[in-house]
Design an enzyme around this catalytic site. Structure first.
Site, mmCIF file in Angstrom:
data_model
loop_
_atom_site.group_PDB
_atom_site.id
_atom_site.type_symbol
_atom_site.label_atom_id
_atom_site.label_comp_id
_atom_site.label_asym_id
_atom_site.label_seq_id
_atom_site.Cartn_x
_atom_site.Cartn_y
_atom_site.Cartn_z
ATOM 1 C CB CYS A 1 -6.329 13.717 -24.891
ATOM 2 S SG CYS A 1 -5.464 12.213 -25.307
ATOM 3 N NE ARG B 1 -6.657 17.973 -20.086
ATOM 4 C CZ ARG B 1 -7.922 17.688 -19.827
ATOM 5 N NH1 ARG B 1 -8.624 18.477 -19.055
ATOM 6 N NH2 ARG B 1 -8.482 16.625 -20.329
ATOM 7 C CG ASN C 1 -9.691 14.587 -25.222
ATOM 8 O OD1 ASN C 1 -8.803 14.674 -26.058
ATOM 9 N ND2 ASN C 1 -9.953 15.547 -24.347
ATOM 10 N N GLY C 2 -10.390 10.104 -25.221
ATOM 11 C CA GLY C 2 -11.109 8.891 -24.834
ATOM 12 C C GLY C 2 -10.535 7.676 -25.542
ATOM 13 C CD GLU D 1 -1.671 2.793 -1.957
ATOM 14 O OE1 GLU D 1 -0.551 2.294 -1.720
ATOM 15 O OE2 GLU D 1 -1.828 3.873 -2.537
ATOM 16 C CE LYS E 1 -1.750 7.134 -1.403
ATOM 17 N NZ LYS E 1 -1.133 6.688 -2.525
ATOM 18 C CD GLU F 1 2.207 8.336 -0.584
ATOM 19 O OE1 GLU F 1 3.050 8.185 -1.467
ATOM 20 O OE2 GLU F 1 0.987 8.167 -0.777
ATOM 21 C CG HIS G 1 2.176 -12.850 16.882
ATOM 22 N ND1 HIS G 1 2.278 -13.897 17.778
ATOM 23 C CD2 HIS G 1 1.208 -13.223 16.002
ATOM 24 C CE1 HIS G 1 1.446 -14.862 17.445
ATOM 25 N NE2 HIS G 1 0.781 -14.473 16.363
ATOM 26 C CE LYS H 1 2.054 10.862 -9.860
ATOM 27 N NZ LYS H 1 1.197 10.203 -8.877
HETATM 28 C C1 G6P Z 1 7.063 7.306 -5.789
HETATM 29 C C2 G6P Z 1 5.644 7.837 -5.632
HETATM 30 C C3 G6P Z 1 4.681 6.710 -5.238
HETATM 31 C C4 G6P Z 1 4.767 5.573 -6.244
HETATM 32 C C5 G6P Z 1 6.223 5.072 -6.395
HETATM 33 C C6 G6P Z 1 6.352 4.127 -7.552
HETATM 34 O O1 G6P Z 1 7.595 6.976 -4.554
HETATM 35 O O2 G6P Z 1 5.605 8.868 -4.667
HETATM 36 O O3 G6P Z 1 3.355 7.193 -5.206
HETATM 37 O O4 G6P Z 1 3.931 4.527 -5.845
HETATM 38 O O5 G6P Z 1 7.093 6.177 -6.668
HETATM 39 O O6 G6P Z 1 6.114 4.831 -8.731
HETATM 40 P P1 G6P Z 1 5.754 4.162 -10.087
HETATM 41 O O7 G6P Z 1 5.674 5.299 -11.074
HETATM 42 O O8 G6P Z 1 6.855 3.215 -10.421
HETATM 43 O O9 G6P Z 1 4.443 3.473 -9.924
#
Ligand code: G6P
Length: 610
Positions: free
Chosen positions: A2, A27, A101-102, A483, A487, A490, A506, A605
């Site tokens: 917001c 935003r 906002n919040g 994860e 990261k 990516e 293994h 994204k």
């Molecule tokens: C894309 C993004 C990832 C995300 C995945 C799932 O590959 O680059 O960062 O984890 O989609 O997206 P979602 O919106 O379903 O969490």
């Protein structure tokens, strides 16, 4: 997220408000609105969707003539994204318009009280309780009314208010949500983000928690929580618009990393009350929970990884078998499910095609579905039987950070709730974990303090030229390392792989040679000695080890090349804190390698194709 803009001055307010809202578009938002006071009456225009629509409805603001008013871009948290739920919200008597906002955590309680008093609510939002309360509290002294208002509200808020009875003034209050006053020449502004007013001024005053401001064309008056007047020192910014949008950070990713304490608070706090957990009214019948034969957690990318953290937690505390399945595999695997399995669908965007298809298939096969989603009213949120929103706010960087940690937090809430229903956790341990969950946002704040970030930065610079990095851990540390590796690859394009530490021997250990970097997550006290021997086996082959350890396990540093420690927290909750360190590590490595951090190559994204 917001956004707020308020204007008071000599010019027509509405076109300035619309211009300010456009500056806040980056935003993310789903609806918008403005309210202007004209001849002691509040005039309101709101619309769903893009600001262009609001502009059209108000003829670029020309339809509203007043010289003071407020505007808002809404990112839905309570109630669908539609025109009625868009802000500003107006009290029944039409005297108060409010933008917020919040999250007002006790809104349900306040709403019932107001309804019992004859109040009629127009929207489904938590925010609408604010103007309705003000109508009842106000008796001609706005400052006193605001003090009473603040004593009634629980949660986080940045609020801008206009009152039809109070000409040429804006009121602003805040708690745990930013609100800034822009100082112009014969005109002043309130904004949630300086980019909204940067075209008009570079001089700002930051409102601190529990402070109130009265903003008129010629000045501002600020008051502390007790109502005593206070002097605030203005500051000048030399930011350009691009930098302002990122809150002064060079990239959205690092801004979003720093937003995690807020995002976690918004995800956790409204669901925890008096030591108990309420999942937004989602009711699990005890006989259903007792009869569950298993839980399937489905997602893609980081959402899938969050699900793996969830598996360790849920299995440990609920004694229900959990299967993690990639959404793209689930849909073509002829999944075995029925009414005795719960399918948890995780998606930040709520729009990922594979995940949506998996949800629809699970439903078709008779499973109950619960979605953990960030974007309100997204396709997955609409289709699931029930939804637990993550309240991370919009994420702009492609690599998810706060989206992931809030998914993990939501899974902790779910796990604890199911364990309590099933009776597989003692009251003592439940209370203990709830308290530690509540402390997580503060733990993350500690991690994001300058000296801690500097330590990560130094190590990132030391290792930024590596070509291959392994991440190892056991138990929930293994889940967290998946994860961490994602990261790094990516955004820095370094080949990174995560392994369960005991599995390295293994096969993969053959890849360890002189200087190969391994990040060893060592936060699980019960698994310390096992990790120690795994680390030693890497070192004895010439590998370099950077440990990420809990304070209790920090003696692991003695057998590693470098070490970063996370703040003290329960071993079961450490994946949130290790995630923050690994996000920072990936970010600073990518920065060193001059990568396009917010938009890594080949990635999107939201992936809305199979
Ligand atoms: C894309 C993004 C990832 C995300 C995945 C799932 O590959 O680059 O960062 O984890 O989609 O997206 P979602 O919106 O379903 O969490």
């Amino acid at each position: 997220m917001c956004g707020i803009i308020g204007y008071v001055g000599k010019r027509q307010a509405a076109p300035i408000l619309i211009d300010g809202l456009k500056r806040l578009e980056y935003r993310g938002y789903d609806s918008s609105g403005i309210a202007v006071v004209e001849n002691a009456k509040i005039k309101l225009i709101k619309s769903e969707g893009k600001i262009a629509e609001l502009e059209k409805r108000s003829s670029g603001g020309k339809k509203l003539n007043g010289t003071f008013g407020i505007g808002h871009t809404r990112w839905a948290t309570h109630g669908e994204p539609n025109t009625t739920n868009a802000h500003p919200h107006v009290s029944n008597d039409g005297r108060f318009a409010v933008v917020h906002n919040g999250i007002i955590e006790n809104f349900a309680e306040l709403k019932s009280e107001l309804i019992a008093d004859g109040c009629k609510f127009a929207s489904e939002t938590d925010s609408e309780v604010i103007p309705q309360l003000l109508q009842r509290i106000y008796d001609g002294d706005m400052l006193a009314a605001l003090r009473t208002l603040e004593s009634r509200l629980k949660g986080s808020y940045a609020v801008g208010i206009v009152c039809a009875d109070e000409p040429d003034r804006l009121y602003a209050v805040r708690k745990d949500n930013p609100l800034i006053i822009g100082l112009g020449d014969g005109e002043n502004f309130i904004v949630s983000d300086i980019s909204a007013a940067l075209r008009y001024t570079r001089k700002f005053v930051l409102l601190d928690n529990s402070e109130t401001a009265v903003v008129t064309p010629d000045g501002i008056k600020c008051y502390d929580a007790s109502g005593a007047p206070i002097e605030k020192e203005p500051y000048t910014v030399d930011w350009d618009v691009d930098r302002a949008e990122k809150g002064g950070y060079p990239h959205f990713m690092i801004k979003e990393i720093h937003e995690q304490p807020r995002a976690l608070t918004d995800t956790l706090r409204p669901r925890i009350s008096d030591g108990d957990i309420d999942l937004d009214g989602i009711n699990f019948d005890k006989s259903y929970v007792d009869g569950l034969t298993g839980i399937d957690i489905v997602g893609c990318g980081s959402a899938y990884h969050a699900g793996i953290v969830g598996k360790y937690f849920i299995e440990k505390h609920c004694r229900i078998p959990v299967v993690n399945i990639l959404a793209s595999e689930y849909i073509y695997s002829d999944p075995i499910t029925d009414g005795k399995r719960l399918t948890v669908i995780i998606s930040q965007s709520g729009e990922t095609a594979d995940t949506l298809a998996a949800l629809r298939l699970a439903k078709k096969l008779g499973s109950k579905t619960l979605a953990i989603v960030n974007v309100v009213h997204s396709a997955i949120a609409r289709d699931a039987d029930s939804v637990l929103y993550t309240h991370a706010g919009p994420e702009i960087a492609v690599a998810t950070t706060k989206g992931y940690t809030t998914q993990v937090a939501a899974l902790y809430l779910l796990g604890l709730k199911l364990a309590a229903i099933k009776g597989t956790i003692t009251q003592k341990r439940f209370t203990d974990l709830v308290e530690k969950l509540e402390a997580l946002p503060n733990n993350v704040t500690e991690q994001l303090a300058e000296p801690e970030v500097e330590k990560v930065k130094t190590l990132a610079a030391r290792y930024a030229d590596h070509h291959c990095v392994f991440f190892i851990g056991r138990g929930t540390d293994y889940a967290a390392s998946l994860e961490g590796a994602l990261k790094l690859k990516e955004i820095s394009y370094i080949h990174a792989e995560a392994y369960a530490a005991g599995e390295l021997k293994h096969g993969t250990i053959s890849l360890i040679e002189q200087g190969t970097l391994t990040l060893a997550l060592t936060t699980q006290t019960a698994l310390y000695h096992k990790m120690e021997s795994n680390i030693k086996s890497v070192e004895s082959r010439g590998g370099t080890v950077l440990a990420i350890a809990s304070p209790a396990n920090s003696h692991i540093g003695e057998c590693c090349n470098d070490m970063l420690t996370i703040p003290e927290c329960d071993d079961d909750l450490s994946p949130v804190l290790t995630a923050v360190v690994l996000q920072l590590f990936a970010y600073y490595v990518a920065l060193d390698r001059k990568c396009d951090i917010d938009k890594p190559r080949n990635l999107a994204k939201s992936v809305t194709v199979e």
